[in-house]
Design an enzyme around this catalytic site. Structure first.
Site, PDB file in Angstrom:
ATOM      1  N   ASP A 372       3.247 -15.282  -7.914  1.00  0.00           N
ATOM      2  CA  ASP A 372       2.998 -13.879  -7.561  1.00  0.00           C
ATOM      3  C   ASP A 372       4.199 -13.336  -6.785  1.00  0.00           C
ATOM      4  OD1 ASP A 372       0.778 -11.704  -7.425  1.00  0.00           O
ATOM      5  OD2 ASP A 372       1.618 -11.799  -5.373  1.00  0.00           O
ATOM      6  N   ASN A 380       7.514  -1.416  -5.305  1.00  0.00           N
ATOM      7  CA  ASN A 380       7.289  -0.462  -6.395  1.00  0.00           C
ATOM      8  C   ASN A 380       7.203   0.961  -5.856  1.00  0.00           C
ATOM      9  OD1 ASN A 380       7.227  -0.599  -9.175  1.00  0.00           O
ATOM     10  ND2 ASN A 380       5.009  -0.526  -9.321  1.00  0.00           N
ATOM     11  N   ASP A 389       9.807  -2.591 -12.757  1.00  0.00           N
ATOM     12  CA  ASP A 389       9.802  -3.256 -14.066  1.00  0.00           C
ATOM     13  C   ASP A 389      11.002  -4.176 -14.214  1.00  0.00           C
ATOM     14  OD1 ASP A 389       7.480  -1.961 -14.711  1.00  0.00           O
ATOM     15  OD2 ASP A 389       8.419  -0.413 -15.959  1.00  0.00           O
ATOM     16  N   GLU A 416       2.075  -8.181 -11.192  1.00  0.00           N
ATOM     17  CA  GLU A 416       3.185  -9.005 -10.740  1.00  0.00           C
ATOM     18  C   GLU A 416       2.837 -10.483 -10.741  1.00  0.00           C
ATOM     19  OE1 GLU A 416       0.873  -7.726  -7.038  1.00  0.00           O
ATOM     20  OE2 GLU A 416       1.345  -6.988  -9.053  1.00  0.00           O
TER      21      GLU A 416
END
Length: 503
Positions: A372, A380, A389, A416
């Site tokens: 993770d 983000n 991304d 993620e």
């Protein structure tokens, strides 16, 4: 297998199926063409046999017709000779005048355009009586075979001479012996059949250029032949291959070459017991002419069929290739995460189920890494979704670069979160892979937001009654432990309740 390895395996499986389909299609096409070839070959062989049998029957009928005509005339002429021999034995014949004697002697004599006159020769071969005149010419034929044969052998019966010049024309001479009451040789009665008769018989026939008809006496003498060749008339053909069997069987055929042109022919005769045997020859080229045309036509049709089948085979193989490529692309689309190129969660669940069963069957360990990205939501929000991304793609590349074995599998669960399945992997080996991934991500992200990952590691050997969610639960708890320990670390779950920090 990692993501690339998985798709390579998919491509190999699709390629294997395509090759199998192509082989089956090619085999079916070859079998189809061979089947048609076998059927056509069988038909052509039957047609060839039928052509040969039809030619034999036709030639035999022709030989029978000609033989019947020739030998019927010989028998009629022989009856005339017999009648003269019988009448010569009448005692009253010596007391009648010459005119009446001729009427008595030749009252049953056959008269035809192609028959010569009947003549009587005494024991010395002198001509004494001639059916054509009251005053026969002074002529001695004592040295001729048709006289000497009867003088030397009283059992000759009807004698048929070799072709010869007789009374100014080419002919064969037929003769009968005249014997006294005590068996003494008193002379012969002779007549002739001109060659014009044979030419007239043959002129009524429609023959191919290579057809031949031969009239052979029982001693092997060639009496007549068409096409006419004076240089071979009268020769003995008994030594030619197949001729001897003509006189040993009533009817039949043989394959032989012409004595003049050496053309291979079917030689057929109808009655080998007659005084003159008719042998009809037809070249094998003419026998099989129509069959050859049909065979060529069928062969061309078969060749066209083979070309069509080959064309359709190539077309369908190309279609199979296109379909296989489409299936491969659909498989990738259905099982691939479009952003990272790793397999998705749905495919990962299928693979872990399969590997779990294999590990259970083989009693080997299986390891799972759950990865993770740390503080990804904040990243983000701060840098935007496009930067987020790019980070996910970078993490996927680090994971793929760290998972090297063909059986290993890397997947994106969503968001993620990532997972790596390591079949046969022990806890120590799995921890090593996890550390490699963590370090690569940390090194790569320097200057790009300094993104780190937390990894939960679990490894176990499946036991009967257990299912793979047990492994997943252990790795997930190890991941949460890594988060609680401050992130950017790996935690190994020694068991479901025993978690060990590795950092």
């Amino acid at each position: 297998m990692n993501g690339g390895g998985f798709f390579e395996r998919v491509r190999k499986e699709i390629g294997r199926r395509r090759r199998m389909s192509a082989r089956l299609l090619i085999a079916s096409s070859v079998i189809t063409v061979l089947g048609f070839s076998a059927v056509c070959g069988s038909i052509m062989l039957d047609m060839r046999g039928n052509a040969q049998e039809l030619a034999r029957q036709t030639q035999e009928n022709l030989a029978s017709t000609i033989s019947a005509d020739i030998n019927r005339n010989i028998e009629a002429y022989d009856l005339s000779l017999r009648s003269v021999v019988s009448n010569l034995a009448l005692p009253q014949l010596a007391h009648v005048d010459e005119t009446l004697r001729r009427l008595i002697l030749f009252d049953h004599a056959s008269i035809a355009r192609h028959f010569g006159s009947i003549q009587v020769f005494d024991a010395q071969g002198n001509l004494t009586i001639d059916s054509a005149t009251l005053t026969p010419e002074k002529l001695n034929r004592g040295d001729e075979p048709f006289v000497s044969a009867h003088r030397d052998d009283p059992t000759v019966g009807l004698y048929i001479s070799r072709p010869m010049q007789h009374r100014g024309t080419f002919a064969i001479v037929l003769s009968r012996r005249i014997s006294g009451t005590d068996g003494r040789f008193l002379g012969v009665v002779a007549g002739s059949i001109r060659f014009s008769y044979f030419k007239q018989v043959f002129s009524r026939l429609r023959l191919e250029p290579d057809d031949t008809i031969g009239v052979v006496a029982r001693d092997g003498t060639l009496v007549m032949r068409t096409p006419f060749r004076p240089d071979v008339i009268g020769t003995n053909v008994m030594g030619a291959p197949g001729v001897r069997q003509v006189f040993s069987q009533r009817r039949g055929w043989y394959s032989g070459e012409g004595i003049i042109d050496q053309i291979p022919r079917m030689m057929v005769w109808a009655d080998g017991t007659r005084p003159l045997v008719v042998i009809v020859g037809k070249s094998w080229s003419d026998v099989f002419r129509m069959w050859r045309h049909e065979a060529i036509r069928i062969s061309l049709i078969l060749l066209g069929l083979a070309i069509i089948v080959a064309g359709f085979t190539v077309f369908f193989i190309r279609e199979i290739d296109r379909r296989a490529e489409a299936e491969r692309r659909l498989e990738e689309l259905a099982t691939t995460d479009s952003l990272t190129g790793l397999i998705n969660r749905r495919k990962f669940d299928t693979l872990i189920e399969r590997e779990w069963r294999r590990a259970l069957r083989m009693n080997t360990p299986i390891a799972l890494l759950i990865i993770d990205a740390d503080h990804f939501k904040a990243f983000n929000d701060g840098y935007g979704h496009q930067a987020g991304d790019q980070v996910l793609v970078g993490i996927a590349l680090c994971i793929g670069d760290s998972v090297q074995r063909a059986g290993d599998c890397a997947a994106r669960f969503g968001g993620e979160e990532f997972a790596v399945l390591l079949p046969g992997g022990s806890a120590t080996a799995a921890q090593g892979v996890a550390e490699t991934i963590r370090n690569k991500v940390a090194h790569w992200s320097v200057g790009q937001g300094d993104v780190t990952v937390s990894i939960g590691v679990a490894s176990m050997t499946p036991a009967p009654g257990q299912h793979w969610p047990v492994l997943f639960e252990a790795a997930d708890k190890a991941l949460y432990a890594a988060k609680d320990l401050g992130r950017n670390c790996c935690v190994v779950a020694a068991s479901r309740h025993d978690l060990t920090l590795a950092a």
